[in-house]
Design a protein around this motif. Structure first.
Motif, PDB file in Angstrom:
ATOM      1  N   THR A  74       0.663  -1.121   0.050  1.00  0.00           N
ATOM      2  CA  THR A  74       0.171   0.036  -0.213  1.00  0.00           C
ATOM      3  C   THR A  74       1.168   0.772  -0.028  1.00  0.00           C
ATOM      4  OG1 THR A  74      -1.317  -0.998   1.122  1.00  0.00           O
ATOM      5  CG2 THR A  74      -1.759   0.918   1.235  1.00  0.00           C
ATOM      6  N   GLN A  75       1.990   0.950   0.574  1.00  0.00           N
ATOM      7  CA  GLN A  75       2.818   2.717   0.869  1.00  0.00           C
ATOM      8  C   GLN A  75       3.434   2.689  -0.222  1.00  0.00           C
ATOM      9  OE1 GLN A  75       6.191   1.849   3.753  1.00  0.00           O
ATOM     10  NE2 GLN A  75       6.722   4.270   3.097  1.00  0.00           N
ATOM     11  N   LEU A  76       3.883   1.826  -1.010  1.00  0.00           N
ATOM     12  CA  LEU A  76       4.505   1.673  -2.272  1.00  0.00           C
ATOM     13  C   LEU A  76       4.017   1.764  -3.687  1.00  0.00           C
ATOM     14  CD1 LEU A  76       7.208  -1.261  -2.356  1.00  0.00           C
ATOM     15  CD2 LEU A  76       7.479   1.316  -2.300  1.00  0.00           C
ATOM     16  N   SER A  77       2.179   1.447  -3.067  1.00  0.00           N
ATOM     17  CA  SER A  77       1.858   2.243  -4.224  1.00  0.00           C
ATOM     18  C   SER A  77       1.457   3.697  -4.116  1.00  0.00           C
ATOM     19  CB  SER A  77       0.381   1.337  -3.992  1.00  0.00           C
ATOM     20  OG  SER A  77       0.398   0.100  -4.367  1.00  0.00           O
ATOM     21  N   LEU A  78       1.273   4.388  -3.293  1.00  0.00           N
ATOM     22  CA  LEU A  78       0.897   5.628  -2.669  1.00  0.00           C
ATOM     23  C   LEU A  78       2.168   6.566  -3.137  1.00  0.00           C
ATOM     24  CD1 LEU A  78      -0.833   5.010   0.389  1.00  0.00           C
ATOM     25  CD2 LEU A  78      -1.982   5.763  -1.460  1.00  0.00           C
ATOM     26  N   GLN A  79       3.360   5.555  -3.039  1.00  0.00           N
ATOM     27  CA  GLN A  79       4.197   6.750  -3.663  1.00  0.00           C
ATOM     28  C   GLN A  79       4.447   6.266  -5.194  1.00  0.00           C
ATOM     29  OE1 GLN A  79       7.941   4.510  -2.133  1.00  0.00           O
ATOM     30  NE2 GLN A  79       9.469   6.642  -2.853  1.00  0.00           N
ATOM     31  N   ASN A  80       4.373   5.901  -5.862  1.00  0.00           N
ATOM     32  CA  ASN A  80       4.228   5.152  -7.120  1.00  0.00           C
ATOM     33  C   ASN A  80       2.486   6.628  -7.366  1.00  0.00           C
ATOM     34  OD1 ASN A  80       4.827   4.066  -9.364  1.00  0.00           O
ATOM     35  ND2 ASN A  80       3.436   2.863  -9.738  1.00  0.00           N
ATOM     36  N   GLN A  81       2.243   6.432  -7.143  1.00  0.00           N
ATOM     37  CA  GLN A  81       0.590   7.297  -8.135  1.00  0.00           C
ATOM     38  C   GLN A  81       1.594   8.844  -7.721  1.00  0.00           C
ATOM     39  OE1 GLN A  81      -2.244   6.419  -9.366  1.00  0.00           O
ATOM     40  NE2 GLN A  81      -2.154   8.440  -9.675  1.00  0.00           N
ATOM     41  N   ALA A  82       2.222   9.191  -6.236  1.00  0.00           N
ATOM     42  CA  ALA A  82       2.639  10.788  -6.256  1.00  0.00           C
ATOM     43  C   ALA A  82       3.499  10.738  -7.412  1.00  0.00           C
ATOM     44  CB  ALA A  82       3.011  11.070  -4.627  1.00  0.00           C
ATOM     45  N   LEU A  83       4.197  10.389  -7.384  1.00  0.00           N
ATOM     46  CA  LEU A  83       5.702   9.559  -8.364  1.00  0.00           C
ATOM     47  C   LEU A  83       5.032  10.410  -9.988  1.00  0.00           C
ATOM     48  CD1 LEU A  83       8.295   7.501  -7.437  1.00  0.00           C
ATOM     49  CD2 LEU A  83       8.203   9.787  -6.936  1.00  0.00           C
ATOM     50  N   ILE A  84       4.149   9.663  -9.859  1.00  0.00           N
ATOM     51  CA  ILE A  84       2.989   9.553 -12.039  1.00  0.00           C
ATOM     52  C   ILE A  84       2.781  10.657 -11.418  1.00  0.00           C
ATOM     53  CG2 ILE A  84       0.672   8.790 -12.690  1.00  0.00           C
ATOM     54  CD1 ILE A  84       2.041   6.077 -11.515  1.00  0.00           C
ATOM     55  N   GLU A  85       2.080  11.574 -10.427  1.00  0.00           N
ATOM     56  CA  GLU A  85       1.709  12.668 -10.960  1.00  0.00           C
ATOM     57  C   GLU A  85       2.149  14.162 -10.905  1.00  0.00           C
ATOM     58  OE1 GLU A  85      -0.794  13.389  -7.433  1.00  0.00           O
ATOM     59  OE2 GLU A  85      -2.023  11.662  -7.463  1.00  0.00           O
TER      60      GLU A  85
ATOM     61  N   VAL B 145       5.487  13.244 -12.684  1.00  0.00           N
ATOM     62  CA  VAL B 145       5.916  13.108 -14.104  1.00  0.00           C
ATOM     63  C   VAL B 145       5.021  13.828 -15.316  1.00  0.00           C
ATOM     64  CG1 VAL B 145       6.669  11.921 -15.621  1.00  0.00           C
ATOM     65  CG2 VAL B 145       7.105  11.807 -13.237  1.00  0.00           C
ATOM     66  N   GLN B 146       3.476  13.896 -14.683  1.00  0.00           N
ATOM     67  CA  GLN B 146       2.217  14.008 -15.484  1.00  0.00           C
ATOM     68  C   GLN B 146       2.956  16.157 -14.877  1.00  0.00           C
ATOM     69  OE1 GLN B 146      -1.029  12.835 -14.171  1.00  0.00           O
ATOM     70  NE2 GLN B 146      -1.102  10.623 -15.500  1.00  0.00           N
ATOM     71  N   VAL B 147       3.329  16.553 -14.067  1.00  0.00           N
ATOM     72  CA  VAL B 147       3.259  17.667 -13.693  1.00  0.00           C
ATOM     73  C   VAL B 147       4.564  18.664 -14.696  1.00  0.00           C
ATOM     74  CG1 VAL B 147       3.782  20.017 -12.335  1.00  0.00           C
ATOM     75  CG2 VAL B 147       1.782  18.500 -11.516  1.00  0.00           C
ATOM     76  N   LEU B 148       6.075  17.855 -14.754  1.00  0.00           N
ATOM     77  CA  LEU B 148       6.523  18.398 -15.290  1.00  0.00           C
ATOM     78  C   LEU B 148       6.499  17.844 -16.540  1.00  0.00           C
ATOM     79  CD1 LEU B 148       8.936  16.075 -13.079  1.00  0.00           C
ATOM     80  CD2 LEU B 148       8.895  18.674 -13.495  1.00  0.00           C
TER      81      LEU B 148
END
Length: 83
Positions: free
Chosen positions: A48-59, A61-64
């Protein structure tokens, strides 16, 4: 003839010793990572922690990507290159 048997015993002992050492290394590594633990809640929490971290990183990257693909960013790059 006797020397051949001694050499064969030494080789077999060496192979078994190396194999046992490698198996023990894998066992310690798996134990350290928590593989095979009876407490699956720890693993579920980690996933769960890794999934949340992965989602934050995806967001992020999308902003960048959005920033880099904006026409204003390209204009800023051209202005910076002129200085």
């Amino acid at each position: 003839m006797e020397n051949e048997y001694v050499l064969m015993v030494i080789m077999v002992t060496f192979i078994i010793g190396i194999s046992a050492t490698e198996m023990f290394k894998h066992y310690l590594k798996a134990r350290q990572l928590g593989v095979g633990a009876t407490d699956d809640s720890h693993l579920k929490d980690k996933v769960t922690q890794l999934s949340l971290q992965n989602q934050a990183l995806i967001e992020r990257v999308q902003v960048l990507e959005k920033i880099v693909t904006e026409p204003e960013y390209d204009l800023k790059q051209q202005i910076s290159a002129l200085k």
